[in-house]
Structures are given as structure tokens and as C-alpha cells.
Design an enzyme around this catalytic site. Sequence first.
Site, PDB file in Angstrom:
ATOM      1  N   ASP A  81       0.876  -1.161   0.000  1.00 42.52           N
ATOM      2  CA  ASP A  81       0.000   0.000   0.000  1.00 42.52           C
ATOM      3  C   ASP A  81       0.923   1.223   0.000  1.00 42.52           C
ATOM      4  OD1 ASP A  81      -2.303   1.705   0.636  1.00 42.52           O
ATOM      5  OD2 ASP A  81      -1.497   1.749   2.664  1.00 42.52           O
TER       6      ASP A  81
ATOM      7  N   ASP B  36      -0.166   5.168   1.036  1.00 38.91           N
ATOM      8  CA  ASP B  36      -0.427   6.137   2.108  1.00 38.91           C
ATOM      9  C   ASP B  36      -0.366   5.474   3.478  1.00 38.91           C
ATOM     10  OD1 ASP B  36      -0.876   8.510   0.610  1.00 38.91           O
ATOM     11  OD2 ASP B  36      -2.843   7.757   0.011  1.00 38.91           O
TER      12      ASP B  36
ATOM     13  N   GLU C 196     -14.464   3.972   8.051  1.00 37.12           N
ATOM     14  CA  GLU C 196     -13.365   3.152   7.503  1.00 37.12           C
ATOM     15  C   GLU C 196     -12.605   2.423   8.603  1.00 37.12           C
ATOM     16  OE1 GLU C 196      -8.969   4.000   5.944  1.00 37.12           O
ATOM     17  OE2 GLU C 196     -10.445   5.210   4.895  1.00 37.12           O
TER      18      GLU C 196
ATOM     19  N   SER D   6      -2.837   1.506  -4.489  1.00 34.35           N
ATOM     20  CA  SER D   6      -3.243   2.641  -3.669  1.00 34.35           C
ATOM     21  C   SER D   6      -4.622   3.142  -4.043  1.00 34.35           C
ATOM     22  CB  SER D   6      -2.242   3.780  -3.831  1.00 34.35           C
ATOM     23  OG  SER D   6      -2.718   4.942  -3.180  1.00 34.35           O
ATOM     24  N   ALA D   7      -5.410   3.434  -3.006  1.00 33.01           N
ATOM     25  CA  ALA D   7      -6.718   4.057  -3.213  1.00 33.01           C
ATOM     26  C   ALA D   7      -6.551   5.568  -3.352  1.00 33.01           C
ATOM     27  CB  ALA D   7      -7.625   3.736  -2.026  1.00 33.01           C
TER      28      ALA D   7
ATOM     29  N   LYS E  66      -9.070  -3.495  -3.397  1.00 29.50           N
ATOM     30  CA  LYS E  66      -7.738  -3.669  -3.982  1.00 29.50           C
ATOM     31  C   LYS E  66      -7.602  -5.077  -4.556  1.00 29.50           C
ATOM     32  CE  LYS E  66      -5.473  -0.144  -1.288  1.00 29.50           C
ATOM     33  NZ  LYS E  66      -4.457   0.149  -0.292  1.00 29.50           N
TER      34      LYS E  66
ATOM     35  N   ASP F 270      -1.448  -0.999   5.859  1.00 31.98           N
ATOM     36  CA  ASP F 270      -1.786  -0.371   7.143  1.00 31.98           C
ATOM     37  C   ASP F 270      -3.268  -0.496   7.455  1.00 31.98           C
ATOM     38  OD1 ASP F 270      -2.918   2.909   6.942  1.00 31.98           O
ATOM     39  OD2 ASP F 270      -2.569   1.674   5.189  1.00 31.98           O
TER      40      ASP F 270
END
Length: 296
Positions: A45, A47, A92, A160-161, A209, A234
Amino acid sequence: MATNCKKMIPELSNPSVCMRDPKRVEEVLQSMVKAGSNTVQVISDFDMTLTRFAHNGKRCPTCHNILDNSKLISNDCKEQLKELLNTYYPIEIDSSRSIEDKLPLMVEWWTKAHEILVQQEIKKDLLATVVGESDAMLREGYQILFDHLHEHSIPLLIFSAGIGDILEEVIRQAGVFHPNVKVFSNYMDFDESGVLRAFKGELIHIYNKREGALLNTGHFQELRTRPNVVLLGDSLGDLTMADGVQDMENILKIGFLNDKVEERKQSYLDSYDIVLVKDETLEVPNAILLYLTGNK
């Protein structure tokens, strides 16, 4: 008594490290070493995994934040984005809600945020300046991680989102955007005069993802000779990033637990092999990768 994996990799004795099953970690590491580093790929990931969560007590920006806090965006737009964050971020990270329950709400959040950004008519040629002026920071030890993987021709796939254009610029400005790095993210679609008009393709958000991984099986195809995966994330949504890898032999999952530690620790320990609690460095992943490439 120190477990063998801590003898193998002393950094696993760091106070930030938690492991539910050190024996499994040891077995996976031994199996990967035996297979050789040319069978390894890293899936990560971005961020708050490759970038810092906080620095000197202050939160560091994500790819979206870099844009949200920039001069490219009106105050009205900033307010709207902040409102979305305050509404959806607690959902989230709410460990009492199921992923199925969160899924439509995450799609709603990202879709609304992208619509707001498109209205701002952002210019492509200003993105580099915005990244340069931001407080974005890769985790301490990033240079070792990126350079070492490049040196050993180990692919680094980043899911990555966030916003791919911003993400790539952060890596580029850090001087570590090597050819072995591949990014799967949300990319901006600019018109011929370089103005943002839309976002490309399927929306990638925190909980899909896996679909991103499966949609990109073409990329995974060339990685079939690399059935050993080191995964860095994370969030619990990051655990499916490697689902596109066929014939996987071993996966070592390393999770950064940055926030709401007490309420989330157990679910992270149940899901990740190694949990790094409030650790702003890449010291442990680096030590593992050095071990896997024989640079002990």
C-alpha cells in the site's frame, strides 16, 4: 527466550514489533530464503504504509490530502472534502463494522471526492509544485527499501486508493522511482490542454484492492516466477492486494498499526504476521528484505 526468527533478524525484537505466531514467521522466512530472492516480489500500500502517518506529532498528508490542502483547490471545495473525511473516515476504521457494510460507503466517499476535485479544473503541470510544497514524507529508511529492491531486481507493486499522479510524483521527487516499481491507483484524466476532466477506469478504494489485483493479472502474469510475496499494508483492506498472484507459495504480511491501537490491535494480530505499532520507519521490512537477499 528469543524465538529463532528474532535471532535470524534482530530487528524483530524492536519494541514496536508484535507477532501472534513467531514460529510461522520463521518458517515463511526460511522457505523464502531457500527459494531465493529471484522468487520474491513486494506488494505494498502507499499512504501511511510507505509514507509516514505522523512526524513530530503532526499528521502527514496522504495523496488526497496533498491535493486537498493545496492552492489548486478553493476553500469551498476544501470544506466539502473535509466534511466527507469527517463522515467516512470513522466508518473506515470502525472495527465493529464488517467490510461488506463499509464497502458501499467507501465507494460513495471516493466517488464524491473525485467529483468535487474534477469541478476544480486542476492543471496537470502544477502537480509537481504542489507535491514539492507539501509535508508528504516517505518513512525513514525508504531509500534503502527502494534502492535495495531495485538493485536485486525485485518488483515493487504499489496498490493505492489514493491518486496515482500524486503518488508517482512523491516517489519521483524522493529520487526512488526505479523501473521495478509499478503503481495501481486512481489516475487523473486530463484533456489536451492539461486540465482535469475525470478519473480513469475503475475506482480503486480501500476495500477493492483485490479486484484491482485481479484486473491487473496481466502484470501478475509476468510475475508467475515470483510466488513468494512480502506484503506491506496499514489497513485490513490491504490484505487482499496479493489475490491476483497465482500459484503463491509463501506470503509474509507486515502491517503498520498507526492509529486507534488498542481497539484495533487484536484484529491486526489475527490478520498480519508482523504488526508494527506506531513505527514510523521501514527498519523491520528493510531488515527482512536484506535477510531474504542474503545481505544479513
